[in-house]
Design a protein around this motif. Structure first.
Motif, PDB file in Angstrom:
ATOM      1  N   VAL A  60       0.696 -15.261  -5.541  1.00  0.00           N
ATOM      2  CA  VAL A  60       2.034 -14.970  -6.067  1.00  0.00           C
ATOM      3  C   VAL A  60       2.075 -15.199  -7.577  1.00  0.00           C
ATOM      4  N   LEU A  61       1.488 -16.301  -8.016  1.00  0.00           N
ATOM      5  CA  LEU A  61       1.493 -16.610  -9.447  1.00  0.00           C
ATOM      6  C   LEU A  61       0.751 -15.543 -10.244  1.00  0.00           C
ATOM      7  N   LEU A  62      -0.469 -15.204  -9.817  1.00  0.00           N
ATOM      8  CA  LEU A  62      -1.289 -14.267 -10.571  1.00  0.00           C
ATOM      9  C   LEU A  62      -0.760 -12.831 -10.478  1.00  0.00           C
ATOM     10  N   VAL A  63      -0.298 -12.429  -9.292  1.00  0.00           N
ATOM     11  CA  VAL A  63       0.238 -11.071  -9.138  1.00  0.00           C
ATOM     12  C   VAL A  63       1.409 -10.851 -10.078  1.00  0.00           C
ATOM     13  N   PRO A  87      -4.006   1.380  -6.527  1.00  0.00           N
ATOM     14  CA  PRO A  87      -4.570   0.484  -5.504  1.00  0.00           C
ATOM     15  C   PRO A  87      -3.606   0.123  -4.385  1.00  0.00           C
ATOM     16  N   ASN A  88      -2.299   0.139  -4.673  1.00  0.00           N
ATOM     17  CA  ASN A  88      -1.327  -0.194  -3.636  1.00  0.00           C
ATOM     18  C   ASN A  88      -1.254   0.872  -2.546  1.00  0.00           C
ATOM     19  N   LEU A  89      -1.739   2.086  -2.854  1.00  0.00           N
ATOM     20  CA  LEU A  89      -1.703   3.179  -1.890  1.00  0.00           C
ATOM     21  C   LEU A  89      -2.879   3.116  -0.915  1.00  0.00           C
ATOM     22  N   ILE A  90      -3.878   2.297  -1.223  1.00  0.00           N
ATOM     23  CA  ILE A  90      -5.057   2.198  -0.368  1.00  0.00           C
ATOM     24  C   ILE A  90      -4.766   1.211   0.762  1.00  0.00           C
ATOM     25  N   GLY A  91      -5.062   1.595   1.978  1.00  0.00           N
ATOM     26  CA  GLY A  91      -4.827   0.721   3.123  1.00  0.00           C
ATOM     27  C   GLY A  91      -5.637  -0.556   3.034  1.00  0.00           C
ATOM     28  N   LEU A 139     -10.596 -13.221  -2.071  1.00  0.00           N
ATOM     29  CA  LEU A 139      -9.356 -12.791  -1.423  1.00  0.00           C
ATOM     30  C   LEU A 139      -8.206 -12.703  -2.425  1.00  0.00           C
ATOM     31  N   VAL A 140      -8.101 -13.694  -3.291  1.00  0.00           N
ATOM     32  CA  VAL A 140      -7.035 -13.710  -4.285  1.00  0.00           C
ATOM     33  C   VAL A 140      -7.187 -12.539  -5.249  1.00  0.00           C
ATOM     34  N   ILE A 141      -8.414 -12.290  -5.701  1.00  0.00           N
ATOM     35  CA  ILE A 141      -8.657 -11.205  -6.659  1.00  0.00           C
ATOM     36  C   ILE A 141      -8.277  -9.856  -6.062  1.00  0.00           C
ATOM     37  N   VAL A 142      -8.675  -9.625  -4.816  1.00  0.00           N
ATOM     38  CA  VAL A 142      -8.354  -8.350  -4.166  1.00  0.00           C
ATOM     39  C   VAL A 142      -6.842  -8.204  -3.992  1.00  0.00           C
ATOM     40  N   THR A 143      -6.164  -9.284  -3.649  1.00  0.00           N
ATOM     41  CA  THR A 143      -4.712  -9.242  -3.495  1.00  0.00           C
ATOM     42  C   THR A 143      -4.028  -8.917  -4.817  1.00  0.00           C
ATOM     43  N   VAL A 144      -4.480  -9.562  -5.886  1.00  0.00           N
ATOM     44  CA  VAL A 144      -3.907  -9.290  -7.209  1.00  0.00           C
ATOM     45  C   VAL A 144      -4.156  -7.841  -7.599  1.00  0.00           C
ATOM     46  N   ARG A 199       4.374 -10.728   1.718  1.00  0.00           N
ATOM     47  CA  ARG A 199       3.129  -9.996   1.962  1.00  0.00           C
ATOM     48  C   ARG A 199       1.936 -10.932   1.966  1.00  0.00           C
ATOM     49  N   ALA A 200       1.949 -11.956   1.116  1.00  0.00           N
ATOM     50  CA  ALA A 200       0.823 -12.891   1.072  1.00  0.00           C
ATOM     51  C   ALA A 200       0.761 -13.747   2.330  1.00  0.00           C
ATOM     52  N   PHE A 201       1.899 -14.174   2.840  1.00  0.00           N
ATOM     53  CA  PHE A 201       1.907 -14.983   4.061  1.00  0.00           C
ATOM     54  C   PHE A 201       1.417 -14.173   5.264  1.00  0.00           C
ATOM     55  N   MET A 202       1.720 -12.883   5.291  1.00  0.00           N
ATOM     56  CA  MET A 202       1.412 -12.068   6.459  1.00  0.00           C
ATOM     57  C   MET A 202       0.099 -11.296   6.344  1.00  0.00           C
ATOM     58  N   VAL A 203      -0.685 -11.540   5.300  1.00  0.00           N
ATOM     59  CA  VAL A 203      -1.903 -10.756   5.101  1.00  0.00           C
ATOM     60  C   VAL A 203      -2.866 -10.972   6.272  1.00  0.00           C
ATOM     61  N   TYR A 204      -3.370  -9.862   6.789  1.00  0.00           N
ATOM     62  CA  TYR A 204      -4.336  -9.925   7.879  1.00  0.00           C
ATOM     63  C   TYR A 204      -5.455  -8.914   7.684  1.00  0.00           C
ATOM     64  N   ASP A 205      -5.110  -7.677   7.325  1.00  0.00           N
ATOM     65  CA  ASP A 205      -6.109  -6.609   7.258  1.00  0.00           C
ATOM     66  C   ASP A 205      -7.181  -6.881   6.210  1.00  0.00           C
ATOM     67  N   VAL A 206      -6.774  -7.311   5.009  1.00  0.00           N
ATOM     68  CA  VAL A 206      -7.752  -7.619   3.965  1.00  0.00           C
ATOM     69  C   VAL A 206      -8.588  -8.826   4.366  1.00  0.00           C
ATOM     70  N   ASN A 207      -7.947  -9.826   4.955  1.00  0.00           N
ATOM     71  CA  ASN A 207      -8.670 -11.010   5.416  1.00  0.00           C
ATOM     72  C   ASN A 207      -9.716 -10.650   6.465  1.00  0.00           C
ATOM     73  N   LEU A 208      -9.366  -9.718   7.349  1.00  0.00           N
ATOM     74  CA  LEU A 208     -10.277  -9.319   8.421  1.00  0.00           C
ATOM     75  C   LEU A 208     -11.474  -8.553   7.880  1.00  0.00           C
ATOM     76  N   THR A 209     -11.241  -7.573   7.025  1.00  0.00           N
ATOM     77  CA  THR A 209     -12.329  -6.689   6.592  1.00  0.00           C
ATOM     78  C   THR A 209     -13.124  -7.252   5.418  1.00  0.00           C
TER      79      THR A 209
END
Length: 295
Positions: A84-87, A115-119, A162-167, A226-236
């Protein structure tokens, strides 16, 4: 039918045409599943058998005593704070830079938003290749020790991956919201500040930031949820590895319910997660709205 009756009938007709479909859809896809999920927290259902025995609050007690759940929650809180801070920091800087008439700024806005359009699933696989192959090859060819091994094989570096990809994914989306906030700023106020001799830093801290509070409230709430509910990026990207050190709470809840087939405990943990997110989000909005009024 009198005039009042016709007006009331017209209002009811408009209500049914415009509001009723949305209410029914919301009730069907949100309220009913939530109630059914709460019911499952009181049962011993494993997802297969037809009989659901009521077990009371035992699932909540088991969830409360689940050390792995709270460990993943602690990791998620760290991840949420950093993300949240970095984003929002990156998004605000980009929006500020791209709201001052920079040549080709529309092109850069589109590029940063893409990048936000990519699943999330595709995004995770792309960055898994980057961290495991591209950066490792770069480290080997340049001798940079930080890239000598894959970040995904080290618990600390995997967390920051994980943080970098989220940002990288969310900054462009939040940037557009901040740009909308910058666009709504009064040019007269900024011009008056410049005439009064305010420096660039003073304009940002004393004028722009207070007037941008509504944008901050929206962006913070969106990134928090969105950060609390992240699952897809964490999984892949990491799959919770190495050694389960990057398993965020959403992945833990999913595995508890669908992999371990312990739906009651999984739903109870999901309810705990919902309450935590609701409390944090509610407090954030409340405090933000107070600042918005003061601004």
């Amino acid at each position: 039918m009198g005039t009042m009756g016709r007006k009331l009938a017209e209002k009811l007709k408009n209500l049914c045409v415009f509001a009723l479909p949305g209410v029914l859809i919301f009730f069907t896809v949100v309220i009913v599943p939530f109630i059914y999920g709460f019911y499952l927290t009181l049962t011993d259902w494993d997802g297969v058998k037809q009989v659901k025995n009521i077990v009371g609050i035992s699932n909540y007690l088991e969830a409360f005593q689940d050390a792995q759940f709270w460990s993943s929650m602690e990791l998620t809180l760290r991840y949420v704070f950093c993300s949240v801070l970095l984003v929002n920091l990156v998004a605000f800087i980009l929006a500020y830079a791209l709201s001052n008439g920079l040549k080709g700024q529309n092109f850069f806005r589109t590029g940063f938003f893409t990048p936000n359009l990519i699943g999330g699933v595709v995004l995770g696989f792309i960055w898994q290749f980057v961290f495991s192959r591209v950066l490792v090859n770069l480290g080997e060819s340049t001798g940079w020790g930080i890239f000598s091994t894959s970040w995904l094989s080290d618990p600390t570096k995997a967390f920051w991956a994980l943080v970098i990809v989220t940002v990288w994914q969310l900054s462009g989306y939040m940037m557009l919201i901040y740009i909308a906030g910058f666009t709504s700023l009064s040019a007269d106020v900024l011009e008056a500040a410049s005439i009064d001799g305010a420096t660039g830093i003073q304009r940002v801290t004393k004028i722009i930031l207070p007037l941008m509070v509504p944008s901050f409230v929206i962006c913070l709430f969106l990134t928090l949820s969105r950060a609390f509910m992240v699952y897809d990026v964490n999984l892949t990207l990491t799959g919770g590895e190495p050694y389960g050190t990057t398993r965020l709470v959403a992945m833990h809840v999913y595995e508890k319910a669908f992999t371990a087939r312990n739906y009651g405990v999984g739903q109870a943990e999901a309810l705990f997660l919902f309450l935590i997110v609701a409390i944090i989000g509610g407090v954030q909005i409340y405090l933000g709205k107070k600042k918005e009024v003061e601004a």
